[in-house]
Design an enzyme around this catalytic site. Structure first.
Site, mmCIF file in Angstrom:
data_model
loop_
_atom_site.group_PDB
_atom_site.id
_atom_site.type_symbol
_atom_site.label_atom_id
_atom_site.label_comp_id
_atom_site.label_asym_id
_atom_site.label_seq_id
_atom_site.Cartn_x
_atom_site.Cartn_y
_atom_site.Cartn_z
ATOM 1 N N GLY A 133 0.722 -1.294 0.287
ATOM 2 C CA GLY A 133 0.029 -0.083 -0.188
ATOM 3 C C GLY A 133 0.733 1.101 -0.304
ATOM 4 N N LEU A 134 -0.084 2.361 1.458
ATOM 5 C CA LEU A 134 1.011 3.481 0.640
ATOM 6 C C LEU A 134 1.254 4.053 -0.669
ATOM 7 C CD1 LEU A 134 3.829 3.366 3.360
ATOM 8 C CD2 LEU A 134 1.285 3.486 3.755
ATOM 9 N N CYS A 135 0.005 3.692 -1.513
ATOM 10 C CA CYS A 135 0.190 4.323 -2.674
ATOM 11 C C CYS A 135 -1.320 5.632 -3.445
ATOM 12 C CB CYS A 135 0.596 3.755 -3.232
ATOM 13 S SG CYS A 135 0.456 1.923 -3.657
ATOM 14 N N GLY A 136 -1.619 5.954 -2.048
ATOM 15 C CA GLY A 136 -2.714 6.812 -2.709
ATOM 16 C C GLY A 136 -3.533 5.956 -2.798
ATOM 17 N N PHE A 172 -4.255 3.900 -6.080
ATOM 18 C CA PHE A 172 -3.890 3.219 -6.964
ATOM 19 C C PHE A 172 -5.141 2.126 -7.307
ATOM 20 C CE2 PHE A 172 -1.398 -0.149 -8.575
ATOM 21 C CZ PHE A 172 -1.415 0.260 -9.425
#
Length: 294
Positions: free
Chosen positions: A89-92, A94
């Site tokens: 994760g940690l990709c908005g 997406f």
């Protein structure tokens, strides 16, 4: 109101978080260039494959011996939905945008009375869909231990899809992934894989110069070999597009997080200084009041 010690701890905590988000942004930026080049390099081959299929399929129109991967089974009652997302994760938004598009498609098919089976590629997609469609997930893939996704991973997925198709497990297969445009833009995309979806303008983009081609062996034999290869190529392109999109989205998300942390640190410093000044003023007033009382 929070004490000065609490404010100092909060500022130190936000600064530590800011260092982490900045480091993650730099790592994503370093990996993005290679991932973007790989995704862009895969596009011409996949597009050329579409043109070849368009030319070959034109000669198979109306023929009873057309391969099932091209002509289909004659039914569309059972659908296989391949949802390709990232493992981390940690990709908005997406991963959520891909899962949202796939969920809408699945609900639409269920509403039409179709049978839906799901194959997930990436841990985030599996986690997002299993809450609503756990009993429909037939296979899941994760690549957390692989540093760089290669054609071998796409072939493994393609082989499994072909085995399910040959066993009569589904009629139509569609893959959902995110097409990379730039760092701030990734477009959730749905592409039909089986029966092979050939763009209407793919064949017309090839100039034959008025020549008439005869194939040896014939179109059916060539398609029998090229269609499974095309399935692997299209899945590989989707995986590469996802990798580039993930790093682009992560770079943008971590940049925003770093900026937000900086703004929070400024606000906390202002609050800390005001609280400290208020305490100093209060102590001075108490000292002066005590001195006057004497």
């Amino acid at each position: 109101m929070a004490s000065l010690k609490d404010l100092r701890n909060r500022i130190a905590s936000v600064k530590a978080t800011q260092k982490i988000t900045k480091a993650m942004q730099m790592v994503a930026a370093a990996k993005l260039r290679r991932a973007q080049e790989a995704a862009e390099a895969a596009r011409p081959y996949a597009e050329r494959m579409d043109r070849v299929l368009a030319n070959l399929s034109a000669g198979m129109a109306g023929r009873s011996d057309a391969p099932a991967l091209l002509a289909g089974t004659g039914s569309d009652n059972v659908h296989l939905v391949i949802v390709a997302t990232a493992d981390r994760g940690l990709c908005g938004g997406f991963n959520s945008s891909i899962s949202r598009l796939a969920r809408q498609h699945i609900n639409k098919l269920i509403g039409q009375g179709k049978t839906v089976k799901i194959l997930t590629v990436g841990r985030k997609g599996r986690d997002a869909l299993k809450r609503d469609f756990a009993n429909r997930i037939v296979k899941s893939y994760e690549f957390t231990g692989i540093r760089q996704i290669g054609f071998q991973q796409a072939e493994d997925i393609s082989r499994n899809v072909l085995e399910l198709f040959e066993a009569g497990e589904f009629d139509v297969a569609t893959i959902f992934y995110s097409k990379f445009v730039n760092v701030v833009s990734q477009i959730p995309t749905a592409q039909q894989l089986i029966p092979a979806s050939v763009p209407a303008d793919a064949g017309s983009s090839v100039d034959l110069g008025g020549a008439v081609y005869e194939y040896e062996p014939d179109e059916a034999e060539i398609l029998k070999d090229i269609l499974p290869r095309n399935l692997s190529v299209q899945i590989f392109r989707a995986l590469l597009e996802n990798v580039a999109g993930e790093f682009g989205a992560k770079m943008s998300a971590m940049d925003n997080a770093t900026r937000n942390a900086g703004d929070m640190i400024k606000k906390l410093n202002i609050t800390y200084n005001r609280s400290r000044q208020a305490m100093i003023t209060k102590e001075l007033i108490e000292i002066i009041s005590g001195a006057e009382a004497l």
